[in-house]
Design an enzyme around this catalytic site. Structure first.
Site, PDB file in Angstrom:
ATOM      1  N   CYS A  37       8.103  11.494  -9.677  1.00 40.83           N
ATOM      2  CA  CYS A  37       8.477  10.748  -8.487  1.00 40.83           C
ATOM      3  C   CYS A  37      10.003  10.605  -8.505  1.00 40.83           C
ATOM      4  O   CYS A  37      10.568  10.159  -9.512  1.00 40.83           O
ATOM      5  CB  CYS A  37       7.809   9.374  -8.482  1.00 40.83           C
ATOM      6  N   ASP A  68       3.746  12.680 -11.363  1.00 40.48           N
ATOM      7  CA  ASP A  68       2.800  12.945 -10.281  1.00 40.48           C
ATOM      8  C   ASP A  68       2.031  14.201 -10.646  1.00 40.48           C
ATOM      9  O   ASP A  68       2.596  15.140 -11.220  1.00 40.48           O
ATOM     10  CB  ASP A  68       3.530  13.165  -8.955  1.00 40.48           C
TER      11      ASP A  68
END
Length: 164
Positions: free
Chosen positions: A62, A69
């Site tokens: 992120c 992620d």
């Protein structure tokens, strides 16, 4: 009548000229910008067919929080003169592990970079991202309409469902 180019017609020299990372130790690139994508000649440039790569453990960061992620990426393409060399693709995708970018940027950026490299007849990418903040984000991008003669199977990733 055109004649198919066969794998025998593509020499080791042709492959070595284009696939510089294949068959030798290669350092992991530190970022997608540093990653080198290689291409090799398509042994069947007069045939429409779909090639698929699935990356079930794609990871990026992120850009705001730095938290990881995770996604399943599915890349389908109809090659023209070039194929992506798979080792270079694996290294390229792995280079996102320490790269901060939003889901949309990762997914579309990968599709655009592959399209620029390969100049395929068609390419689509599906990014099936695991939830961030309780919301899964799926991102889809394609270059246009696939050739009518090509069978494009479903990407095989079900929509996100919580438990049960």
């Amino acid at each position: 009548m055109t004649q198919d180019i066969t794998t025998q017609d593509i020499t080791d020299q042709d492959i070595a000229r284009h696939a510089r990372q294949l068959g030798q130790p290669t350092a992991q690139p530190r970022s997608p910008d540093e990653a080198q994508l290689d291409r090799v000649p398509n042994p069947h440039p007069d045939t429409d067919y779909c090639a698929r790569f699935t990356a079930p453990e794609f990871t990026s960061l992120c850009p705001v929080t730095g938290q990881p992620d995770f996604a399943i990426l599915v890349i389908d393409y109809v090659p023209d003169q070039w194929l992506v060399e798979s080792k270079s693709l694996k290294l390229y995708l792995h280079s996102f592990r320490d790269h901060g970018a939003f889901h949309e940027d990762c997914t579309v950026g990968i599709g655009r970079r592959l399209t620029a490299l390969l100049e395929p007849r068609y390419l689509r990418i599906g990014g099936y991202w695991y939830p961030r903040g309780g919301i899964p984000i799926d991102v889809f991008w394609q270059t246009g309409t696939p050739p009518a003669s090509v069978w494009l199977p479903d990407q095989g990733v079900p929509p996100y469902r919580a438990r049960g």
